[in-house]
Write a protein that holds these residues in place. Structure first.
Motif, PDB file in Angstrom:
ATOM      1  N   TYR A   1       9.355   7.773 -11.321  1.00 55.32           N
ATOM      2  CA  TYR A   1       8.867   7.813  -9.948  1.00 55.32           C
ATOM      3  C   TYR A   1       9.477   6.694  -9.121  1.00 55.32           C
ATOM      4  CZ  TYR A   1       5.914   3.877 -11.362  1.00 55.32           C
ATOM      5  OH  TYR A   1       5.477   2.657 -11.824  1.00 55.32           O
ATOM      6  N   ARG A   2       9.298   6.816  -7.834  1.00 59.41           N
ATOM      7  CA  ARG A   2       9.547   5.722  -6.896  1.00 59.41           C
ATOM      8  C   ARG A   2       8.356   5.700  -5.951  1.00 59.41           C
ATOM      9  NH1 ARG A   2      12.935   4.843 -10.040  1.00 59.41           N
ATOM     10  NH2 ARG A   2      15.025   4.045  -9.746  1.00 59.41           N
ATOM     11  N   ASP A   3       7.964   4.521  -5.536  1.00 63.99           N
ATOM     12  CA  ASP A   3       6.863   4.383  -4.590  1.00 63.99           C
ATOM     13  C   ASP A   3       7.407   4.333  -3.174  1.00 63.99           C
ATOM     14  OD1 ASP A   3       4.838   4.441  -6.481  1.00 63.99           O
ATOM     15  OD2 ASP A   3       4.789   2.258  -6.710  1.00 63.99           O
ATOM     16  N   ARG A   4       6.763   5.084  -2.302  1.00 61.28           N
ATOM     17  CA  ARG A   4       7.107   5.150  -0.877  1.00 61.28           C
ATOM     18  C   ARG A   4       5.814   4.900  -0.124  1.00 61.28           C
ATOM     19  NH1 ARG A   4       7.361   9.739   3.007  1.00 61.28           N
ATOM     20  NH2 ARG A   4       8.973   9.236   4.525  1.00 61.28           N
ATOM     21  N   GLY A   5       5.555   3.639   0.190  1.00 56.72           N
ATOM     22  CA  GLY A   5       4.277   3.284   0.801  1.00 56.72           C
ATOM     23  C   GLY A   5       3.143   3.613  -0.162  1.00 56.72           C
TER      24      GLY A   5
END
Length: 113
Positions: free
Chosen positions: A33-37
């Motif tokens: 995953y990547r976090d976006r806000g």
């Protein structure tokens, strides 16, 4: 002597942006995953061939999504497996966001490092 079933363990490896599932201490798979806000954008899930067919992907994704809920974040299922899982598990619908072209563009840029 009978062989006892080993309970898989899921852990968040935040510095590597993934959840891993371990069987008897060995990594059997991951969901990245990547976090976006406040969104956790899941883009890839894999289970090693040696562990295929044991239902580990489902265990991994369910525990990862439960952790996302506990962290107060939202789910964005770019990964086809996560998207398929969410169609069968409506208990996560309240924290799931739609995959948009903007999110795909953002993810492409985030992974291009």
């Amino acid at each position: 002597m009978t062989q006892q079933a080993v309970t898989p363990v899921v852990r968040n490896v935040d510095p590597r942006h993934r959840y891993e599932i371990l069987v008897a201490g060995e990594r059997a798979g991951l969901t990245a995953y990547r976090d976006r806000g406040e969104q956790r954008v899941f883009f890839h899930t894999e289970i090693d061939d040696a562990y295929a067919g044991q239902g580990l992907a489902s265990v991994l994704v369910e525990e990862a999504l439960t952790d996302v809920r506990a962290a107060g974040k939202r789910i964005v299922p770019v990964c086809p497996y996560v998207a398929k899982f969410l169609k069968k598990h409506e208990e996560f619908a309240d924290i799931t966001d739609e995959v948009t072209p903007e999110i795909r563009q953002w993810l492409d840029a985030a992974l291009a490092r």
